[in-house]
Design a protein around this motif. Structure first.
Motif, PDB file in Angstrom:
ATOM      1  N   CYS A 153       0.861  -1.188   0.000  1.00 47.22           N
ATOM      2  CA  CYS A 153       0.000   0.000   0.000  1.00 47.22           C
ATOM      3  C   CYS A 153       0.897   1.237   0.000  1.00 47.22           C
ATOM      4  N   VAL A 154       0.312   2.393  -0.189  1.00 53.51           N
ATOM      5  CA  VAL A 154       1.067   3.649  -0.237  1.00 53.51           C
ATOM      6  C   VAL A 154       1.836   3.870   1.061  1.00 53.51           C
ATOM      7  N   CYS A 155       1.211   3.567   2.194  1.00 51.67           N
ATOM      8  CA  CYS A 155       1.881   3.764   3.491  1.00 51.67           C
ATOM      9  C   CYS A 155       3.156   2.927   3.577  1.00 51.67           C
ATOM     10  N   ASP A 156       3.048   1.656   3.207  1.00 56.57           N
ATOM     11  CA  ASP A 156       4.208   0.769   3.258  1.00 56.57           C
ATOM     12  C   ASP A 156       5.282   1.195   2.257  1.00 56.57           C
ATOM     13  N   LEU A 157       4.849   1.585   1.070  1.00 59.01           N
ATOM     14  CA  LEU A 157       5.811   2.057   0.063  1.00 59.01           C
ATOM     15  C   LEU A 157       6.537   3.300   0.555  1.00 59.01           C
ATOM     16  N   SER A 158       5.794   4.202   1.143  1.00 58.91           N
ATOM     17  CA  SER A 158       6.376   5.440   1.660  1.00 58.91           C
ATOM     18  C   SER A 158       7.442   5.134   2.704  1.00 58.91           C
ATOM     19  N   ALA A 159       7.138   4.219   3.611  1.00 60.15           N
ATOM     20  CA  ALA A 159       8.098   3.841   4.648  1.00 60.15           C
ATOM     21  C   ALA A 159       9.300   3.117   4.054  1.00 60.15           C
ATOM     22  N   ALA A 160       9.054   2.253   3.084  1.00 61.33           N
ATOM     23  CA  ALA A 160      10.138   1.460   2.491  1.00 61.33           C
ATOM     24  C   ALA A 160      11.131   2.317   1.718  1.00 61.33           C
ATOM     25  N   VAL A 161      10.633   3.276   0.959  1.00 57.39           N
ATOM     26  CA  VAL A 161      11.527   4.084   0.117  1.00 57.39           C
ATOM     27  C   VAL A 161      11.869   5.429   0.751  1.00 57.39           C
ATOM     28  N   GLU A 162      11.304   5.669   1.947  1.00 55.68           N
ATOM     29  CA  GLU A 162      11.589   6.896   2.695  1.00 55.68           C
ATOM     30  C   GLU A 162      11.273   8.159   1.895  1.00 55.68           C
ATOM     31  N   VAL A 163      10.054   8.158   1.365  1.00 59.34           N
ATOM     32  CA  VAL A 163       9.548   9.276   0.576  1.00 59.34           C
ATOM     33  C   VAL A 163       8.150   9.594   1.107  1.00 59.34           C
ATOM     34  N   PRO A 164       7.766  10.865   1.182  1.00 57.86           N
ATOM     35  CA  PRO A 164       6.420  11.209   1.679  1.00 57.86           C
ATOM     36  C   PRO A 164       5.317  10.518   0.870  1.00 57.86           C
ATOM     37  N   GLU A 165       4.240  10.197   1.564  1.00 57.12           N
ATOM     38  CA  GLU A 165       3.116   9.500   0.924  1.00 57.12           C
ATOM     39  C   GLU A 165       2.578  10.257  -0.289  1.00 57.12           C
ATOM     40  N   THR A 166       2.542  11.580  -0.222  1.00 51.83           N
ATOM     41  CA  THR A 166       2.023  12.347  -1.361  1.00 51.83           C
ATOM     42  C   THR A 166       2.891  12.136  -2.592  1.00 51.83           C
ATOM     43  N   ALA A 167       4.211  12.078  -2.417  1.00 53.73           N
ATOM     44  CA  ALA A 167       5.119  11.858  -3.545  1.00 53.73           C
ATOM     45  C   ALA A 167       4.962  10.441  -4.089  1.00 53.73           C
ATOM     46  N   VAL A 168       4.755   9.485  -3.193  1.00 56.82           N
ATOM     47  CA  VAL A 168       4.543   8.094  -3.621  1.00 56.82           C
ATOM     48  C   VAL A 168       3.247   7.999  -4.420  1.00 56.82           C
ATOM     49  N   SER A 169       2.199   8.628  -3.924  1.00 53.66           N
ATOM     50  CA  SER A 169       0.910   8.608  -4.632  1.00 53.66           C
ATOM     51  C   SER A 169       1.030   9.219  -6.021  1.00 53.66           C
ATOM     52  N   GLN A 170       1.743  10.326  -6.105  1.00 57.53           N
ATOM     53  CA  GLN A 170       1.944  10.988  -7.395  1.00 57.53           C
ATOM     54  C   GLN A 170       2.699  10.077  -8.362  1.00 57.53           C
ATOM     55  N   ALA A 171       3.755   9.444  -7.870  1.00 58.42           N
ATOM     56  CA  ALA A 171       4.546   8.541  -8.705  1.00 58.42           C
ATOM     57  C   ALA A 171       3.704   7.350  -9.146  1.00 58.42           C
ATOM     58  N   LEU A 172       2.924   6.801  -8.234  1.00 57.85           N
ATOM     59  CA  LEU A 172       2.083   5.646  -8.566  1.00 57.85           C
ATOM     60  C   LEU A 172       1.033   6.001  -9.610  1.00 57.85           C
ATOM     61  N   ARG A 173       0.515   7.210  -9.546  1.00 58.59           N
ATOM     62  CA  ARG A 173      -0.470   7.641 -10.540  1.00 58.59           C
ATOM     63  C   ARG A 173       0.150   7.622 -11.942  1.00 58.59           C
ATOM     64  N   LEU A 174       1.378   8.145 -12.064  1.00 61.40           N
ATOM     65  CA  LEU A 174       2.070   8.129 -13.354  1.00 61.40           C
ATOM     66  C   LEU A 174       2.343   6.698 -13.817  1.00 61.40           C
ATOM     67  N   LEU A 175       2.826   5.875 -12.898  1.00 62.97           N
ATOM     68  CA  LEU A 175       3.173   4.493 -13.240  1.00 62.97           C
ATOM     69  C   LEU A 175       1.934   3.674 -13.605  1.00 62.97           C
ATOM     70  N   ARG A 176       0.832   3.930 -12.925  1.00 67.59           N
ATOM     71  CA  ARG A 176      -0.413   3.218 -13.232  1.00 67.59           C
ATOM     72  C   ARG A 176      -0.959   3.651 -14.588  1.00 67.59           C
ATOM     73  N   THR A 177      -0.928   4.936 -14.856  1.00 63.28           N
ATOM     74  CA  THR A 177      -1.402   5.451 -16.144  1.00 63.28           C
ATOM     75  C   THR A 177      -0.598   4.861 -17.294  1.00 63.28           C
ATOM     76  N   ALA A 178       0.686   4.657 -17.071  1.00 66.86           N
ATOM     77  CA  ALA A 178       1.558   4.096 -18.106  1.00 66.86           C
ATOM     78  C   ALA A 178       1.448   2.575 -18.206  1.00 66.86           C
ATOM     79  N   GLY A 179       0.705   1.966 -17.294  1.00 66.77           N
ATOM     80  CA  GLY A 179       0.533   0.516 -17.343  1.00 66.77           C
ATOM     81  C   GLY A 179       1.686  -0.264 -16.734  1.00 66.77           C
ATOM     82  N   VAL A 180       2.494   0.401 -15.916  1.00 65.55           N
ATOM     83  CA  VAL A 180       3.648  -0.256 -15.308  1.00 65.55           C
ATOM     84  C   VAL A 180       3.257  -0.905 -13.979  1.00 65.55           C
ATOM     85  N   VAL A 181       2.328  -0.293 -13.251  1.00 65.73           N
ATOM     86  CA  VAL A 181       1.820  -0.884 -12.018  1.00 65.73           C
ATOM     87  C   VAL A 181       0.299  -1.007 -12.109  1.00 65.73           C
TER      88      VAL A 181
END
Length: 125
Positions: free
Chosen positions: A62-90
């Protein structure tokens, strides 16, 4: 003005028609090259790369776990995931109020594995 060294040009200008024709048949058309370039741009951000490798390791987070794992704020993780999902990568799946993310398919896993192997190989040469 840029000077061209002999290594960057043909000494004798003579195209090999058979090689050129075969090459043209097998390289991506312009539209496909644009798509490929966009895909590689996704991997051009260290945060997104770390998110992808976290998903590669964990399988699904989940975003919370990803944020903790990569040490990046949840908002930045959500933004990155949106791009990756739109591109069909995640891809994502919802479980109640939680949303879990995973790599889209084996091709993405392979690309990540090969990229890391290449980077490690280049670093040891």
């Amino acid at each position: 003005m840029v000077q061209v060294t002999p290594l960057e040009t043909c000494v004798v200008v003579a195209a090999h028609p058979d090689k050129v024709a075969l090459t043209r048949q097998n390289i991506p058309e312009h539209a496909e090259a644009v798509q490929l370039a966009a895909m590689f741009r996704l991997f051009g951000d260290p945060r997104r790369v770390r998110i992808l490798y976290a998903l590669l390791e964990a399988g699904e987070l989940c975003v919370c776990d990803l944020s903790a794992a990569v040490e990046v704020p949840e908002t930045a993780v959500s933004q990155a995931l949106r791009l990756l999902r739109t591109a069909g990568v995640v891809e994502n799946r919802r479980d109640g109020r939680m949303v879990y993310y995973r790599l889209a398919d084996a091709h993405v896993r392979m690309l990540l594995d090969l990229s890391r192997e290449h980077t490690r190989h280049e670093g040891s040469s």
